[in-house]
Motif scaffolding. Sequence first.
Motif, PDB file in Angstrom:
ATOM      1  N   LEU A 143      38.038  89.059  41.683  1.00 56.33           N
ATOM      2  CA  LEU A 143      37.815  87.714  41.106  1.00 56.33           C
ATOM      3  C   LEU A 143      37.592  87.667  39.810  1.00 56.33           C
ATOM      4  CD1 LEU A 143      36.234  85.769  43.904  1.00 56.33           C
ATOM      5  CD2 LEU A 143      38.695  85.943  43.615  1.00 56.33           C
ATOM      6  N   ALA A 144      38.848  87.048  39.009  1.00 53.21           N
ATOM      7  CA  ALA A 144      38.701  86.729  37.179  1.00 53.21           C
ATOM      8  C   ALA A 144      37.863  86.481  36.736  1.00 53.21           C
ATOM      9  CB  ALA A 144      39.861  85.917  36.928  1.00 53.21           C
ATOM     10  N   PHE A 145      36.838  85.735  36.957  1.00 56.82           N
ATOM     11  CA  PHE A 145      35.559  84.562  36.319  1.00 56.82           C
ATOM     12  C   PHE A 145      34.722  86.480  36.272  1.00 56.82           C
ATOM     13  CE2 PHE A 145      34.384  84.121  40.471  1.00 56.82           C
ATOM     14  CZ  PHE A 145      33.282  84.131  41.134  1.00 56.82           C
ATOM     15  N   ILE A 146      34.207  86.974  37.128  1.00 57.11           N
ATOM     16  CA  ILE A 146      33.115  87.813  36.684  1.00 57.11           C
ATOM     17  C   ILE A 146      33.831  88.510  35.719  1.00 57.11           C
ATOM     18  CG2 ILE A 146      32.245  89.935  37.669  1.00 57.11           C
ATOM     19  CD1 ILE A 146      33.388  88.449  41.070  1.00 57.11           C
ATOM     20  N   TRP A 201      32.004  94.745  48.522  1.00 57.94           N
ATOM     21  CA  TRP A 201      30.760  93.807  50.666  1.00 57.94           C
ATOM     22  C   TRP A 201      31.754  93.228  51.165  1.00 57.94           C
ATOM     23  CZ3 TRP A 201      25.412  95.162  49.811  1.00 57.94           C
ATOM     24  CH2 TRP A 201      24.586  94.245  50.710  1.00 57.94           C
ATOM     25  N   ASP A 202      31.591  93.720  52.535  1.00 57.11           N
ATOM     26  CA  ASP A 202      32.558  93.093  53.434  1.00 57.11           C
ATOM     27  C   ASP A 202      34.166  92.658  52.182  1.00 57.11           C
ATOM     28  OD1 ASP A 202      30.848  93.358  54.991  1.00 57.11           O
ATOM     29  OD2 ASP A 202      29.205  91.462  54.999  1.00 57.11           O
ATOM     30  N   GLU A 203      34.578  91.779  53.082  1.00 58.90           N
ATOM     31  CA  GLU A 203      35.858  90.410  52.282  1.00 58.90           C
ATOM     32  C   GLU A 203      36.082  90.657  50.724  1.00 58.90           C
ATOM     33  OE1 GLU A 203      36.733  87.556  54.711  1.00 58.90           O
ATOM     34  OE2 GLU A 203      36.960  88.425  56.025  1.00 58.90           O
ATOM     35  N   GLY A 204      34.580  90.939  50.244  1.00 57.26           N
ATOM     36  CA  GLY A 204      34.658  90.137  48.802  1.00 57.26           C
ATOM     37  C   GLY A 204      34.188  91.645  48.584  1.00 57.26           C
ATOM     38  N   ASP A 205      33.325  90.630  47.176  1.00 48.06           N
ATOM     39  CA  ASP A 205      32.683  92.004  46.167  1.00 48.06           C
ATOM     40  C   ASP A 205      30.938  90.904  46.013  1.00 48.06           C
ATOM     41  OD1 ASP A 205      34.428  93.673  45.963  1.00 48.06           O
ATOM     42  OD2 ASP A 205      34.901  92.236  43.831  1.00 48.06           O
ATOM     43  N   LYS A 206      29.676  92.096  45.640  1.00 46.78           N
ATOM     44  CA  LYS A 206      28.550  92.236  45.741  1.00 46.78           C
ATOM     45  C   LYS A 206      27.985  92.027  44.397  1.00 46.78           C
ATOM     46  CE  LYS A 206      24.405  91.916  47.394  1.00 46.78           C
ATOM     47  NZ  LYS A 206      22.784  92.313  48.663  1.00 46.78           N
ATOM     48  N   VAL A 207      27.323  90.878  43.344  1.00 47.03           N
ATOM     49  CA  VAL A 207      27.724  91.489  41.485  1.00 47.03           C
ATOM     50  C   VAL A 207      25.814  91.746  41.424  1.00 47.03           C
ATOM     51  CG1 VAL A 207      28.502  90.744  39.435  1.00 47.03           C
ATOM     52  CG2 VAL A 207      29.960  90.118  41.498  1.00 47.03           C
ATOM     53  N   HIS A 208      25.652  92.078  40.892  1.00 45.68           N
ATOM     54  CA  HIS A 208      24.166  92.316  40.263  1.00 45.68           C
ATOM     55  C   HIS A 208      24.655  91.666  38.812  1.00 45.68           C
ATOM     56  CE1 HIS A 208      23.508  94.169  44.415  1.00 45.68           C
ATOM     57  NE2 HIS A 208      25.060  94.420  43.718  1.00 45.68           N
ATOM     58  N   LEU A 209      22.510  90.910  38.618  1.00 46.87           N
ATOM     59  CA  LEU A 209      22.882  90.931  37.084  1.00 46.87           C
ATOM     60  C   LEU A 209      21.954  90.393  36.879  1.00 46.87           C
ATOM     61  CD1 LEU A 209      24.986  87.732  35.603  1.00 46.87           C
ATOM     62  CD2 LEU A 209      25.011  88.046  38.522  1.00 46.87           C
ATOM     63  N   CYS A 233      26.780  79.343  39.460  1.00 44.95           N
ATOM     64  CA  CYS A 233      27.977  79.202  40.364  1.00 44.95           C
ATOM     65  C   CYS A 233      28.133  78.308  40.456  1.00 44.95           C
ATOM     66  CB  CYS A 233      26.105  79.519  41.448  1.00 44.95           C
ATOM     67  SG  CYS A 233      24.959  81.360  40.784  1.00 44.95           S
ATOM     68  N   ILE A 234      28.096  76.968  40.527  1.00 44.26           N
ATOM     69  CA  ILE A 234      28.095  75.929  41.277  1.00 44.26           C
ATOM     70  C   ILE A 234      29.655  75.732  40.774  1.00 44.26           C
ATOM     71  CG2 ILE A 234      28.232  73.370  40.645  1.00 44.26           C
ATOM     72  CD1 ILE A 234      25.259  73.476  40.811  1.00 44.26           C
ATOM     73  N   ALA A 235      29.901  76.703  39.834  1.00 42.88           N
ATOM     74  CA  ALA A 235      31.160  76.460  38.835  1.00 42.88           C
ATOM     75  C   ALA A 235      32.676  76.773  39.757  1.00 42.88           C
ATOM     76  CB  ALA A 235      30.976  76.584  36.907  1.00 42.88           C
ATOM     77  N   HIS A 236      31.663  78.310  40.465  1.00 41.34           N
ATOM     78  CA  HIS A 236      32.516  79.044  41.112  1.00 41.34           C
ATOM     79  C   HIS A 236      32.535  79.378  42.845  1.00 41.34           C
ATOM     80  CE1 HIS A 236      33.999  80.650  37.087  1.00 41.34           C
ATOM     81  NE2 HIS A 236      32.727  81.033  36.493  1.00 41.34           N
TER      82      HIS A 236
END
Length: 711
Positions: A568-571, A582-590, A602-605
């Motif tokens: 996803l571009a917003f990342i 992570w499964d069907e998507g990605d897991k992001v750590h920050l 998080c609400i925005a996306h």
Amino acid sequence: MTEGSNGRRRFSDKWGKHELDVLVVLSSAFPQWLTSRQIAQRVKAYADSYGELADQAAKAAFAKQFQRDRAKLADLGIEIESRQPEYSSKSDGQDFASYRLRLGDQGLVRLHFDEEDMPILAAATFLAKSLKSDADDVADKKRSRFASPANSPTLGLSALAPSIGTQSIPTSLAEAVQTHRFTATVRAEDDDETVDVAYEDSDDLAFYMIMHPGVRILNPRAARDSFARRLQAASQFETCDNSSRTTPVAVQERILKPEVEVPPSLHPTHRRGSGSGQSSSEVDRRLRLMLFLSAHPGAEYSVEELADRFIGPTHTKDQHEKAMKTIRKDVNTLTTVSDDGEIAGSQFFDIDWDLLEEEDVVRADNSLGLDRLAGLTPQYLSLLVGSVRYLAKSTMLPDDQRQAADSLYERLLAALPHIEGELDGDPKTLALTGYELEPDSMGKIREAISRKCPIHCYYTNGAGERKERWFLPVDTFIDEGAFYVVVWNVLGRHGDLLKQKLETFKRADSRSKAPQWKTLRASRIAEVSVVDQPVEEEIIPVPPISELRQWNFKNGSDVSFITDSHNLAFIDDLHSATIEPWDEGDKVHLRITSDSWFVAFCIAHARHIVAVSQGERHEVKSSEDKDGNVVETVETRPSDVAAAIRERAQREIEGLHRQEEEEDRLEQEKLKREQEAQSYVAHTTSAAPFGGTAARSRMESDHKPFTRAGM
């Protein structure tokens, strides 16, 4: 008359000035309407090319060329309105529409601008034109293709401030306007002032809304609905942990983000290596020169001064001579501009040629009515005030230019009361997401800093909780387009100094002083009042702003979130983040330094996020060992940011419900008033003895007083 190979008349303009002739013909005739035949006869290039419009081919060729010229003048800021339907090949030889300049019913406002105002004025004009054009496009998809895109007043402004066309537009402003293509009107719940916010997309607007507590979207309705959908999705986030299945890779290593290019249509034009200007076309420059001279009949200007105003500063002798030669050529062209018609008597735009030859000075003696185009409409002045205010109060410009913008804003604002009756409401307030408008609280905060006094306020945290607080502000700074306040963390619950904490800070080594400071986003501070209890200046240390960012990162929180799809571009904007499938998507750590920012993110996306971790907060503590050395230890504790996101989303949903209920109530009251008014009119009419007009006529004709004898 020339003909092309296809038998149609081919247009020829050897002087390259027929657009100016069209303007002069319509201006000198105003308020008369001129038919297409009259315009063709009185503009020399048309007459030479199409003659008397004696046949259908000539009429069609002229109509096509005139509409092109009409659109070109509209782009330059001059609108031509029509009174009859446009020409059609099916009109069977009937005459075309009649035309005249669209000048409006209101008088234009003329102001004086100094040369120092030009950079700010140019930037404000660029911003006003761009944002209003976008708003008009959204509001009226059926707007005439000949209507200029919100720039019809700009040539009138150029007549007052001609060098505005040679100014550089800040690159940051040009790029921001390119990306901010949508506009929404918002208002705080406890404020009557509305703000027109330009934003990139619905995610961007949602982030803005969360970072500005208590703000509600008034219109468009689609923007409000889109925000509501994100809130609903965020309120249903699942909770995940910070674990990993693989070794996450850095986001920046995985994706190479392309640079955003600014289209030539929006990016300022380069001029002689001195920066970027707004336009370089000869027609535009000559039109501005003609309007400027028309607005100042009898005034004398040297060719050198006009070259500086209309072409811009030069850096070499050759450039200077070339600019002077260009102005002389433009002036020579203007002397041939005329209204060559029987009604006008072949009027020319007159220049004192002898004065130009002998002293290199230009003076215009006949404006041909073009002076009526010089100035600003009250509506555009109001829009310009809003643009200058934004430049003065936002983070778009450096501090020195913001001060210049503030000075210009005060002068423009002072001109508005004289035309108050011609405006619909107060001047517009503009804002761009990513370049925050200075919060109202900043004035009181700066006062408290200068007086060394605490402040009493209400602070809204990431979850949307509004709490009473006392702070001792010591500095402010701007970071990534937002205003922040540095507060000294030595106040008790009711604003009193905590002596024990103060003594601890005094004894601490300089490397461990960071914990005594807090950085707060100014937009979250409201209802500020200065507490008249000054703190001794000598005990307030200098805030280590350069160290605070590093300290905030050390004391940040480790969080994770899971998306519903890959790549996803917003990342891409999360520069310090790591990512793994992570499964069907990605897991992001920050690691985040602000819970409030992460809540808004998080609400925005929310439409692409399915789960958020609880979070783990780090707290760095300093102590001294037996040798007096500073030792730092890190303690961790849970930080339930996921719950804060859901709580904030729910609060915003409740706020939207209150807004809907209030709007429904106002609509019902309006409907009730209309029904009562209609009922009153109907009752009054039916109560008359003879009803309708006859009853009113009888009542008006009978002036005798009501007495018993009269009965």
